[in-house]
Scaffold this active site. Structure first.
Site, short mmCIF file in Angstrom:
data_model
loop_
_atom_site.label_atom_id
_atom_site.label_comp_id
_atom_site.label_asym_id
_atom_site.label_seq_id
_atom_site.Cartn_x
_atom_site.Cartn_y
_atom_site.Cartn_z
N ASP A 97 0.86 -1.19 0.00
CA ASP A 97 0.00 0.00 0.00
C ASP A 97 0.90 1.24 0.00
O ASP A 97 1.34 1.67 -1.05
CB ASP A 97 -0.93 -0.08 1.21
CG ASP A 97 -1.99 1.00 1.23
OD1 ASP A 97 -2.37 1.46 0.15
OD2 ASP A 97 -2.44 1.39 2.32
N ARG A 159 -10.89 -12.49 6.26
CA ARG A 159 -9.64 -13.07 5.74
C ARG A 159 -9.86 -14.42 5.05
O ARG A 159 -9.09 -14.83 4.19
CB ARG A 159 -8.64 -13.29 6.88
CG ARG A 159 -8.12 -12.03 7.54
CD ARG A 159 -6.90 -12.36 8.39
NE ARG A 159 -6.60 -11.36 9.40
CZ ARG A 159 -5.85 -10.27 9.18
NH1 ARG A 159 -5.34 -10.07 7.99
NH2 ARG A 159 -5.62 -9.41 10.15
#
Ligand code: IMP
Ligand code: MG
Length: 171
Positions: A97, A159
């Site tokens: 990111d 997840r």
């Protein structure tokens, strides 16, 4: 949940990535170091397809925003890491990111004596990077949206999803 990358697409690309990694190391033994917890699904699928002598290890890297530490300060914990002296390390993470986590983790592993450190990420978000950092292996480049599934979480949820999806606004 809007589907961004299907389970089929993940399988196909990770198969190819495993081949790219095996060719890059040309038979040399590798220690795969996953950054918990986001790495787990991607890493489990990837390493089973890498045809190299391979060890598996983990560390954690967390940004704590509590009162005890500076905002966004990254804390690396590597209590379970084996001796990396002279080893070729392949760091695996779910997503690149801003680049801050991986930059810090790579420096940390060099400090721990790794002979070489390469980085593989499942996803790379475009337009978000704040520090110069080039990963060696990238699964998919994605737009600047908050994604979950296949290891990626929102508040530690989602997840386990077998695909990568875009979280609807508002969680
Ligand atoms: P960086 O240090 O800014 O590169 O942050 C990397 C970490 O932020 C990743 O390991 C993820 O845990 C988290 N992250 C960044 N973007 C997303 C996203 O879209 N979904 C879920 N987690 C994300
Ligand atoms: Mg995370």
């Amino acid at each position: 949940m809007e589907m961004l990358i299907t389970a089929d697409d993940l399988r196909t690309r990770i198969d190819r990535m495993a081949g790219e990694i095996a060719r890059a190391y040309a038979g040399r033994p590798v220690t795969a170091v996953g950054i918990l917890t986001g790495c787990v699904v991607f890493m489990a699928d990837l390493i089973r397809r890498i045809d190299l002598p391979l060890r598996v290890a983990f560390l954690t890297a967390s940004s704590y925003r509590g009162t005890a530490t500076a905002p966004g300060q990254l804390v690396i914990r590597d209590d379970f890491l084996p001796d990396l002296t002279g080893r070729h390390v392949l760091v695996l993470d779910d997503i690149l990111d801003t680049g801050k986590t991986l930059t810090r983790v790579v420096a940390h592993l060099v400090d721990r004596g790794a002979e070489s450190v390469k980085v593989g990420v499942l996803l790379r978000k475009i337009g978000r990077q704040e520090v110069p950092f080039e990963p060696d292996f990238v699964g998919f480049t994605i737009p600047d949206k908050f994604v979950v599934g296949y290891g990626l979480d929102y508040n530690d949820e989602y997840r386990h999803l077998p695909y990568v999806g875009v979280l609807p606004a508002g969680g």
